[in-house]
Design a protein around this motif. Structure first.
Motif, PDB file in Angstrom:
ATOM      1  N   MET A  98     -19.703  71.662  43.106  1.00 16.67           N
ATOM      2  CA  MET A  98     -19.200  71.288  44.429  1.00 16.67           C
ATOM      3  C   MET A  98     -20.020  70.131  45.006  1.00 16.67           C
ATOM      4  SD  MET A  98     -16.573  72.975  45.055  1.00 16.67           S
ATOM      5  CE  MET A  98     -15.835  74.141  43.932  1.00 16.67           C
TER       6      MET A  98
ATOM      7  N   PHE B  82     -18.421  68.091  48.119  1.00 12.25           N
ATOM      8  CA  PHE B  82     -18.152  69.066  49.173  1.00 12.25           C
ATOM      9  C   PHE B  82     -19.435  69.603  49.796  1.00 12.25           C
ATOM     10  CE2 PHE B  82     -14.381  69.439  46.388  1.00 12.25           C
ATOM     11  CZ  PHE B  82     -13.486  68.870  47.278  1.00 12.25           C
ATOM     12  N   ILE B  83     -20.550  69.384  49.111  1.00 14.65           N
ATOM     13  CA  ILE B  83     -21.845  69.807  49.654  1.00 14.65           C
ATOM     14  C   ILE B  83     -22.773  68.597  49.539  1.00 14.65           C
ATOM     15  CG2 ILE B  83     -23.814  71.351  49.316  1.00 14.65           C
ATOM     16  CD1 ILE B  83     -21.840  73.324  47.963  1.00 14.65           C
TER      17      ILE B  83
ATOM     18  N   PRO C 119     -14.933  62.683  48.617  1.00 17.06           N
ATOM     19  CA  PRO C 119     -14.547  63.443  47.424  1.00 17.06           C
ATOM     20  C   PRO C 119     -13.386  62.823  46.647  1.00 17.06           C
ATOM     21  CG  PRO C 119     -14.930  64.940  49.246  1.00 17.06           C
ATOM     22  CD  PRO C 119     -15.059  63.550  49.806  1.00 17.06           C
ATOM     23  N   GLY C 120     -12.340  62.420  47.333  1.00 16.61           N
ATOM     24  CA  GLY C 120     -11.150  61.944  46.648  1.00 16.61           C
ATOM     25  C   GLY C 120     -11.339  60.612  45.948  1.00 16.61           C
TER      26      GLY C 120
ATOM     27  N   ILE D 246     -11.637  67.516  39.664  1.00 11.69           N
ATOM     28  CA  ILE D 246     -12.202  68.862  39.604  1.00 11.69           C
ATOM     29  C   ILE D 246     -11.081  69.885  39.579  1.00 11.69           C
ATOM     30  CG2 ILE D 246     -12.489  68.902  42.135  1.00 11.69           C
ATOM     31  CD1 ILE D 246     -14.968  70.750  41.600  1.00 11.69           C
TER      32      ILE D 246
ATOM     33  N   PHE E 262     -10.490  73.817  40.344  1.00 13.22           N
ATOM     34  CA  PHE E 262     -11.130  74.963  40.980  1.00 13.22           C
ATOM     35  C   PHE E 262     -10.759  76.256  40.255  1.00 13.22           C
ATOM     36  CE2 PHE E 262     -10.228  71.773  44.258  1.00 13.22           C
ATOM     37  CZ  PHE E 262     -11.504  71.535  44.726  1.00 13.22           C
TER      38      PHE E 262
ATOM     39  N   GLN F 195      -6.039  78.060  43.353  1.00 14.23           N
ATOM     40  CA  GLN F 195      -5.510  77.127  44.348  1.00 14.23           C
ATOM     41  C   GLN F 195      -5.633  75.676  43.882  1.00 14.23           C
ATOM     42  OE1 GLN F 195      -4.113  78.902  46.644  1.00 14.23           O
ATOM     43  NE2 GLN F 195      -5.513  79.973  48.011  1.00 14.23           N
ATOM     44  N   ASN F 196      -5.262  75.413  42.640  1.00  9.98           N
ATOM     45  CA  ASN F 196      -5.300  74.038  42.162  1.00  9.98           C
ATOM     46  C   ASN F 196      -4.012  73.285  42.455  1.00  9.98           C
ATOM     47  OD1 ASN F 196      -7.883  73.473  40.852  1.00  9.98           O
ATOM     48  ND2 ASN F 196      -7.354  75.252  39.597  1.00  9.98           N
ATOM     49  N   LEU F 197      -2.949  74.024  42.794  1.00 12.80           N
ATOM     50  CA  LEU F 197      -1.661  73.386  43.071  1.00 12.80           C
ATOM     51  C   LEU F 197      -1.195  73.793  44.458  1.00 12.80           C
ATOM     52  CD1 LEU F 197       0.141  74.191  39.693  1.00 12.80           C
ATOM     53  CD2 LEU F 197      -1.077  72.099  40.290  1.00 12.80           C
TER      54      LEU F 197
ATOM     55  N   GLY G 178      -1.621  63.095  41.680  1.00 14.40           N
ATOM     56  CA  GLY G 178      -2.704  62.543  40.866  1.00 14.40           C
ATOM     57  C   GLY G 178      -2.600  61.039  40.723  1.00 14.40           C
TER      58      GLY G 178
ATOM     59  N   PRO H 129      -1.834  59.665  46.253  1.00 11.36           N
ATOM     60  CA  PRO H 129      -1.993  60.733  47.243  1.00 11.36           C
ATOM     61  C   PRO H 129      -0.933  60.682  48.336  1.00 11.36           C
ATOM     62  CG  PRO H 129      -4.072  59.569  46.886  1.00 11.36           C
ATOM     63  CD  PRO H 129      -3.003  58.786  46.192  1.00 11.36           C
TER      64      PRO H 129
ATOM     65  N   ARG I   6      -4.880  61.460  36.855  1.00  9.59           N
ATOM     66  CA  ARG I   6      -5.881  60.819  37.703  1.00  9.59           C
ATOM     67  C   ARG I   6      -6.781  59.907  36.880  1.00  9.59           C
ATOM     68  NH1 ARG I   6      -7.538  62.454  42.662  1.00  9.59           N
ATOM     69  NH2 ARG I   6      -9.732  62.648  42.129  1.00  9.59           N
TER      70      ARG I   6
END
Lengths: 231, 512
Positions: free
Chosen positions: A43, A48-49, A68-69, A75, A77, A80-82, A95, A98, A146
């Motif tokens: 992360m 994200f961190i 991040p983007g 990445i 996860f 909840q990837n979709l 991808g 956006p 991507r």
């Protein structure tokens, strides 16, 4: 080359430090007991961190200020990837753009990649109509579109059975080998590491240790890894 | 500093809300308020507090057995009844009053029965009427809040009570009283607050020296006496009062969700015998009390449709335009604030709740005082109404959206960020489709509330800016009851239609 220079991550009473580098095109497993910070490490790389100290670079470019983007990575996860309200094609289209404004050629590319991961003709389906393995394939397909030089896998296939998981890892190996993508994969299964990764990072006791050749590491495990493996 | 304030757009919305609520109160303060309060003002303050206390206590006292009966009884049409009983919350206040007049007025069926058995007829005007109307309007809200309380008690807890063979009285003591202790103060203070700031009820059923509220006194000072200093002083007292009560209400507020989670089947033991009869009686009486005035509006209104007053079409168009615009404004502002607060900009949360402390009349007075040196206030009547209505709806919509925004961020925030989804694309591809249901419901709520609003418009309206509720009120004031009933039916139809259209957009676009 991905380089972590004296990176320190602190969250409440959790802390993790890392100071090492990985060559481009490497396949790296990240292994260690749960709660040690495997996901936290990914992360942080994904943006994200924010680390409290040190810096992370990709080919000498500092990742810190990049949102991040826009980082040179994709990445996947754990779940909840979709987006459940978008079709498979639309999820993949994100991808490429956006804003989801794709040219006809780009949509063709989406359909071609669907075929490449074994989801031919399923573009109009909603994620809820897919099995767990198909969801993993779709997420991987978007990462291919991507086309970023780094791929981070935060146990996206953890919920799959052993055979299906092995199949997915083979697919990742196959597709990333073509593009020379550097892959970091979190796992708690030594077999995954052996099967997939030439290098392995052990995360334990607040340190993400420098990567070592996987076979060598497991043949001669340091105490923390031995304890984790139950040896 | 910039990081603390968060993103610029939501921060600007926050400042606008502060300006409209606190700023309008400040505006009255700098107008040299005239602190010479007469005995009438003291009476108004006393009456305001008395009616609000009575209304809150009676609404909640009735809501406890009603919510319990609804929570533990299965019956055919239960969901439909719960939905229908929420209608008074969306009903334009003037229409509710017309309905209550038809049922409880001098010639209404209730008084006919009372006089038939030889008792003095009761009057719906004055304290009786104001409290009756406030209980009618707020009983559904209090019941909903408590019903959620009952549903928040885990089913396992009741199962345990049953295995231990606890009698209903022991269940009440060990399970239900602790829940009421945490939910009842919130319901009481919210109803008290809504009754403090309710203007249309006092305007139509109150009045006179013994039954005037602060809001009514502000209106009279501004509109009839044109005593700006007096109006400013009254507005400040009202603001201070509401501010204190709103602080209390927010302390007790356990995140009331208006309209969520009511479809669940009851898992609560339903004792038989006398208790079953009492529950049934409670539900029947409440349904009769809440639904008969609605039926009366329809019955009285239908003949009135033949003699609709001139100016109705213009008033309807004006009201619908204001309602749609203020609904869109309120829901956009609420969404923006909720997403920003969910991302961690904490100062915007109390700001979004601030309008609870402001009444439409106080805001209106401040804006009136700000505008009148520059322009005749009636020129801006519709714009001001739109802004004030949107602001007043904001706390409800914000509360509705905040948990949804938090869930959206937890579920899809990182995925969206990792794909570089931002700005308009993120709004279009993720936020709106994921939140369509609460967005539609919230916009519908705001539209219905604005459609029925009779507050600030009464302060500002000239001849060319009459809205439909104001038209109904004026017809009532002129004792043209048939025309008023017809116009009221049009008003209630338009309110419910707007609510239904927005809500339906939400359910149709709701993502899987």
């Amino acid at each position: 080359m991905l380089r972590l220079e004296n990176v320190k991550i602190v969250q409440d009473d959790f802390h993790l430090s890392a100071d090492w580098a990985v060559p481009e095109g490497a396949r790296l497993a990240v292994i260690g007991p749960s709660g040690a910070g495997k996901s936290t490490l990914l992360m942080t790389l994904a943006g994200f961190i924010d680390p409290v100290a040190g810096r992370m670079t990709w080919n000498d470019k500092d990742l810190g200020p990049i949102p991040p983007g826009k980082r040179p990575l994709s990445i996947l996860f754990q779940d909840q990837n979709l987006f459940p309200h978008l079709t498979l094609s639309q999820n993949l289209g994100l991808g490429i753009s956006p804003r989801l404004t794709l040219s006809a050629e780009e949509w063709d590319k989406v359909h071609a990649v669907l075929g490449r991961v074994g989801l031919d003709g399923m573009g109009a389906r909603a994620p809820a109509q897919l099995s767990g393995g198909q969801l993993g394939r779709a997420a991987l397909a978007r990462a291919l579109l991507r086309n970023r030089p780094l791929l981070l896998l935060d146990e996206p296939f953890a919920a799959l059975g052993p055979a299906l998981k092995a199949e997915m890892l083979d697919l990742v190996l196959e597709t990333t080998a073509e593009t020379g993508t550097t892959v970091l994969m979190v796992t708690h299964d030594p077999n995954d590491a052996r099967r997939f990764a030439d290098l392995t990072v052990l995360v334990a006791e607040g340190v993400a240790h420098a990567p070592r050749p996987t076979a060598e590491l497991f043949a001669n495990p340091p105490p923390a890894l031995a304890a984790y493996l139950g040896q | 500093m910039a990081k603390r304030l968060g993103p610029i757009g939501p921060a600007l919305i926050g400042f606008a809300v502060v300006a409209l609520t606190l700023g309008s109160a400040m505006m009255t303060a700098v107008q040299k308020p005239d602190w010479a309060f007469g005995p009438a003002d003291v009476l108004a303050l006393r009456f305001t507090l008395l009616q609000a206390s009575l209304s809150a206590v009676i609404s909640c006292a009735l809501a406890v057995p009603l919510a319990r009966a609804l929570a533990r009884r299965h019956f055919l049409g239960r969901t439909l009844l719960i939905r229908l009983m929420a209608a008074p919350f969306l009903l334009p206040v003037v229409v509710a009053i017309l309905g209550l007049l038809a049922v409880f007025g001098r010639a209404g069926p209730v008084n006919q029965i009372i006089t038939a058995i030889g008792v003095q007829p009761m009057s719906i005007f004055g304290l009786h009427g104001v409290v009756l109307a406030h209980v009618f309007l707020n009983l559904p809200l209090a019941t909903r809040m408590l019903l959620q309380g009952w549903q928040s008690i885990p089913a396992e807890r009741f199962r345990l009570a049953v295995t231990l063979d606890m009698p209903p009285s022991a269940q009440f003591r060990h399970l239900e009283i602790p829940m009421l202790r945490s939910h009842l103060p919130g319901a009481l203070s919210i109803v008290f607050l809504l009754c403090l700031t309710s203007f249309a009820v006092a305007l139509t059923l109150g009045g006179g020296p013994g039954a005037s509220t602060l809001e009514l006194a502000i209106y009279q000072a501004l509109r009839f006496e044109f005593d700006l200093g007096h109006a400013a002083a009254l507005a400040l007292v009202q603001f201070a009062l509401c501010f204190v009560v709103a602080l209390v209400a927010l302390r007790f507020d356990e995140n009331p969700k208006f309209g969520a989670g009511l479809g669940r089947e009851p898992a609560i033991p339903a004792p038989g015998g006398l208790r079953k009869i009492l529950d049934g009686l409670m539900i029947f009486c409440a349904a009769a009390f809440l639904l008969t005035p609605l039926a009366a509006v329809i019955l009285r209104g239908l003949p009135g449709l033949g003699s609709l007053p001139p100016g109705l079409a213009e008033a309807l168009v004006r009201s619908v335009l204001i309602a749609v615009a203020s609904a869109l404004l309120a829901i956009s502002a609420a969404l923006s604030l909720a997403m920003t607060v969910a991302r961690g900009t904490r100062w915007l949360e109390p700001v979004a709740m601030l309008p609870l402390a402001a009444s439409g009349l106080v805001m209106g007075t401040g804006l009136f005082l700000a505008i009148h040196p520059i322009l005749p206030p009636e020129r801006l009547a519709l714009l001001v109404t739109l802004l004030v209505n949107a602001t007043m709806a904001l706390p409800f919509l914000f509360r509705l959206l905040l948990p949804e925004a938090r869930a959206l961020l937890a579920d899809y925030g990182r995925l969206s960020d990792s794909l570089g989804l931002s700005g308009a694309a993120r709004l279009r591809l993720v936020t709106i489709p994921r939140l369509a249901r609460p967005l539609g419901f919230g916009a519908g709520l705001a539209a219905a509330l604005s459609m029925g609003d009779l507050g600030v418009i009464a302060l500002f309206a000239g001849e060319r800016s009459v809205t439909l509720p104001l038209l109904v009120q004026r017809l009532m004031g002129a004792y043209r009851m048939e025309a008023a009933a017809g116009a009221a039916l049009v008003l209630v139809a338009a309110s419910f239609a707007l609510f239904w259209l927005f809500d339906r957009w939400g359910t149709r676009h709701a993502a899987a």
